[in-house]
Design a protein around this motif. Structure first.
Motif, PDB file in Angstrom:
ATOM      1  N   PHE A  33       0.998  -5.657   0.662  1.00 24.52           N
ATOM      2  CA  PHE A  33       2.036  -4.625   0.611  1.00 24.52           C
ATOM      3  C   PHE A  33       2.235  -4.032  -0.786  1.00 24.52           C
ATOM      4  O   PHE A  33       2.969  -3.061  -0.942  1.00 24.52           O
ATOM      5  N   GLU A  34       1.602  -4.618  -1.761  1.00 26.22           N
ATOM      6  CA  GLU A  34       1.744  -4.112  -3.124  1.00 26.22           C
ATOM      7  C   GLU A  34       1.256  -2.668  -3.203  1.00 26.22           C
ATOM      8  O   GLU A  34       0.198  -2.310  -2.660  1.00 26.22           O
ATOM      9  N   ASP A  35       2.033  -1.820  -3.880  1.00 25.85           N
ATOM     10  CA  ASP A  35       1.689  -0.404  -4.039  1.00 25.85           C
ATOM     11  C   ASP A  35       1.530   0.296  -2.693  1.00 25.85           C
ATOM     12  O   ASP A  35       0.643   1.141  -2.508  1.00 25.85           O
ATOM     13  N   SER A  36       2.408  -0.051  -1.721  1.00 22.04           N
ATOM     14  CA  SER A  36       2.406   0.612  -0.418  1.00 22.04           C
ATOM     15  C   SER A  36       3.780   1.240  -0.198  1.00 22.04           C
ATOM     16  O   SER A  36       4.668   0.630   0.398  1.00 22.04           O
ATOM     17  N   PRO A  37       3.993   2.452  -0.672  1.00 21.29           N
ATOM     18  CA  PRO A  37       5.326   3.069  -0.625  1.00 21.29           C
ATOM     19  C   PRO A  37       5.679   3.691   0.720  1.00 21.29           C
ATOM     20  O   PRO A  37       6.783   4.211   0.885  1.00 21.29           O
ATOM     21  N   GLY A  38       4.762   3.661   1.678  1.00 24.61           N
ATOM     22  CA  GLY A  38       4.961   4.379   2.928  1.00 24.61           C
ATOM     23  C   GLY A  38       6.240   4.031   3.654  1.00 24.61           C
ATOM     24  O   GLY A  38       6.872   4.885   4.279  1.00 24.61           O
TER      25      GLY A  38
ATOM     26  N   GLN B  59      -5.292   6.523  12.657  1.00 21.85           N
ATOM     27  CA  GLN B  59      -5.537   7.960  12.735  1.00 21.85           C
ATOM     28  C   GLN B  59      -4.828   8.569  13.938  1.00 21.85           C
ATOM     29  O   GLN B  59      -4.257   9.664  13.856  1.00 21.85           O
ATOM     30  N   GLY B  60      -4.840   7.852  15.060  1.00 20.57           N
ATOM     31  CA  GLY B  60      -4.147   8.333  16.255  1.00 20.57           C
ATOM     32  C   GLY B  60      -2.646   8.379  16.074  1.00 20.57           C
ATOM     33  O   GLY B  60      -1.969   9.276  16.594  1.00 20.57           O
TER      34      GLY B  60
ATOM     35  N   LEU C 143      -3.917   1.143   5.756  1.00 22.72           N
ATOM     36  CA  LEU C 143      -4.121   2.138   6.813  1.00 22.72           C
ATOM     37  C   LEU C 143      -2.794   2.529   7.457  1.00 22.72           C
ATOM     38  O   LEU C 143      -2.539   3.710   7.709  1.00 22.72           O
ATOM     39  N   LEU C 144      -1.955   1.541   7.718  1.00 19.31           N
ATOM     40  CA  LEU C 144      -0.662   1.828   8.328  1.00 19.31           C
ATOM     41  C   LEU C 144       0.229   2.602   7.367  1.00 19.31           C
ATOM     42  O   LEU C 144       0.986   3.490   7.782  1.00 19.31           O
TER      43      LEU C 144
END
Length: 596
Positions: free
Chosen positions: A336-341, A285-286, A310-311
């Protein structure tokens, strides 16, 4: 202290006072005892230590611009908390002109002696006496305190790796008003105690914008708010380093709140704090408020699959991020699956995921992200053995990273198909400078697949092929590439732990080695279980060495030296004067000088 020379005014006259630009007192980093002995054996004198009546005095300095002081006390210990049996090494003081303590006759004490290095004007204490060590610690602290009044313009103070700072930091903090211009304070690995942390927190009230590094001080854990509570909202702090603090989950939550106040933050390194994974929600969040963040390092922080999610949500806000290190977090595997960030980090230049137990789903995620990372320069996927058989598509996609400079994929259990995909993609990577394929057995007998890459990679500086089961034809291929003038910029070549190469091919290789004019290190060591006598190629190696102006080290562990070649070595040593180190790993060892 580093400083500039006196600057001239517009009319050409020299200003009477020296302008300090980047003044600092640094803790020095020491070479191994063997390296020190080789370099300084002719310069050391032994003397008794008399701190009471021969302490260096600040008034010996002619002017602040001429003063240079360096304090270091990095101990070589058998264990992390051991004092006895240690060799404490530091530079007491380097002042203008004459050393503070003149050399004395040999000390007869059985538990301590002091050596003086004339070339560097450094004092070296070798002691197994705990009480003497404590006395010296307080002496050094007093010396540092005595110097501070002479350094009103000090901007950077680095006294890392000094055990004597622990338990005495409060004395230094009481004098911080003397260096009000201080911008950077480094106290890494100083064995700080909880009392030291409290004293530091009080002193920082007057220096809220100070860049602080307390890395490798485990007693900081649980006390972080005492230090960082003074940081104001909108602070200009750019780089608080929090490596190996033994931070607690509560500290992690505090860091998350602190990040909301540090909108100018550029570097955040929380590595080796294994207990903050549970408070990553607060940290993530920070991070959403640190829009200027360029470097984020969470190496070995106990991250989990939930941490990845979260990341991933925070990545959308980190548009300026250049470097991301998530290495040595094995519990992230499969998260990491389905983490497009990651795909939105269009400026990302470096990604470190080594030893993360990446699986097929993680590899697929990274494969989808790569085409969006056009600025990518460094990728470390090493020590992920589970991804080997599923990384064919990933490695083929590397062709979309034309700016890639460093590719570390060692110990990934690559298979023949994946190595073929890598070889085909590497032809499209002209900027490659570092390639590490070590501990991938599939490279053996198939190095020819990289032939075009080796010819086209005019920037390649580091090539590591250790324990790749290289065959005779592989070394012959490498020799031919060198012979035709390619790999001219190669600086480090690692062919160690490849024991199946015959004497004839080693000979051909060594005959062409002299063409690598920028080579600094070569390693052809054998595996720990293998010992072989050196063949005729060794004479060609010695000949090549005389034509390599930059070479400093040759690894040759477990190669046995016959008597005839030992004579050649002795003749080589007599005929040349430089510093080439033939590393036999303690089995046989010789140091040679380099031709000037």
């Amino acid at each position: 202290m580093s400083q500039t020379g006196n600057k001239s005014s517009s009319d050409g006259e020299t200003k009477p006072q020296t302008l300090f630009v980047n003044k600092c007192i640094r803790g020095s980093k020491f070479r191994s005892p063997k390296a020190e002995n080789r370099k300084e054996s002719n310069d050391l004198k032994t003397t008794a230590f008399r701190p009471s009546d021969e302490t260096p005095k600040p008034n010996m300095m002619k002017s602040p611009g001429e003063a240079r002081a360096r304090f270091s006390s990095k101990a070589a210990r058998k264990g992390p908390e051991s004092l006895h049996g240690a060799a404490y090494v530091w530079s007491l003081c380097t002042l203008h002109g004459v050393p503070a303590l003149p050399p004395q006759p040999t000390c007869s004490s059985s538990d301590s002696s002091v050596l003086y290095n004339e070339s560097n004007r450094q004092w070296i204490l070798l002691t197994t006496n705990h009480k003497l060590h404590v006395q010296i610690c307080f002496f050094l602290c007093s010396l540092l305190l005595a110097l501070l009044p002479s350094l009103p313009d000090l901007e950077e103070l680095d006294i890392s790796w000094n055990d004597f700072i622990g338990r005495t930091l409060h004395l230094l903090m009481q004098q911080m008003h003397l260096v009000s211009k201080l911008k950077i304070l480094r106290l890494g690995r100083c064995r700080l105690t909880a009392d030291d942390v409290r004293a530091l927190g009080e002193a920082l009230k007057a220096l809220p914008e100070l860049e602080l590094n307390l890395s490798w001080n485990s007693k900081v854990g649980g006390n972080l708010p005492l230090i960082l509570r003074t940081f104001r909202e909108g602070s200009k702090i750019q780089m608080p380093e929090l490596v190996d603090y033994a931070l607690t989950s509560e500290d992690g939550a505090f860091v998350g709140q602190l990040l909301l106040r540090l909108q100018n933050l550029e570097v955040l390194d929380l590595s080796i704090n294994r207990n903050i994974g549970g408070s990553l929600n607060s940290i993530a969040q920070g991070l959403k408020s640190t829009l200027t963040l360029k470097v984020l390092k969470l190496h070995s922080c106990g991250l989990s699959q939930k941490s990845v999610k979260l990341l991933d949500a925070a990545f959308r806000y980190l548009c300026e991020l250049r470097t991301l290190d998530l290495s040595c977090n094995k519990e992230m595997s499969g998260g990491f699956e389905d983490s497009p960030g990651l795909a939105v980090l269009e400026h990302l230049e470096g990604l470190d995921l080594h030893q993360c137990s990446l699986m097929a789903d993680d590899t697929m995620w990274l494969t989808r992200c790569i085409p969006f990372l056009s600025s990518f320069q460094e990728l470390d996927l090493s020590a992920n053995r589970k991804m080997g058989s599923s990384s064919e598509n990933l490695l083929s996609r590397l062709q979309f990273l034309p700016a890639l400079k460093s590719l570390l994929i060692n110990n990934c259990a690559l298979e023949s198909e994946t190595f073929t995909a890598l070889a085909e993609a590497s032809v499209h990577l002209p900027a490659l400078e570092i390639v590490n394929l070590s501990w991938n057995k599939c490279v053996g007998s198939t190095l020819k697949l990289l032939l075009e890459t080796l010819k086209l990679s005019t920037s390649l500086q580091v090539l590591r092929l250790s324990s790749c089961s290289l065959a005779t034809e592989d070394v012959a291929l490498l020799a031919s590439v060198i012979q035709t003038g390619h790999l001219a910029r190669l600086r480090k070549l690692d062919l160690s732990y490849n024991d199946s190469i015959c004497d004839a091919e080693w000979t051909i290789f060594c005959q062409n080695l002299w063409l690598l004019k920028e080579l600094t290190k070569l390693d052809i060591s054998l595996q720990p279980s293998a010992f072989q006598e050196r063949g005729q190629w060794f004479r060609h190696l010695l000949c090549a060495v005389t034509k390599l102006p930059e070479i400093t080290e040759i690894g040759m562990k477990r190669w046995i030296l016959p008597a005839s070649q030992e004579e050649e070595l002795e003749g080589f040593d007599q005929d040349h004067k430089s510093s080439i180190h033939f590393d036999h790993g303690g089995f046989q060892e010789a140091d040679f000088s380099r031709l000037n």
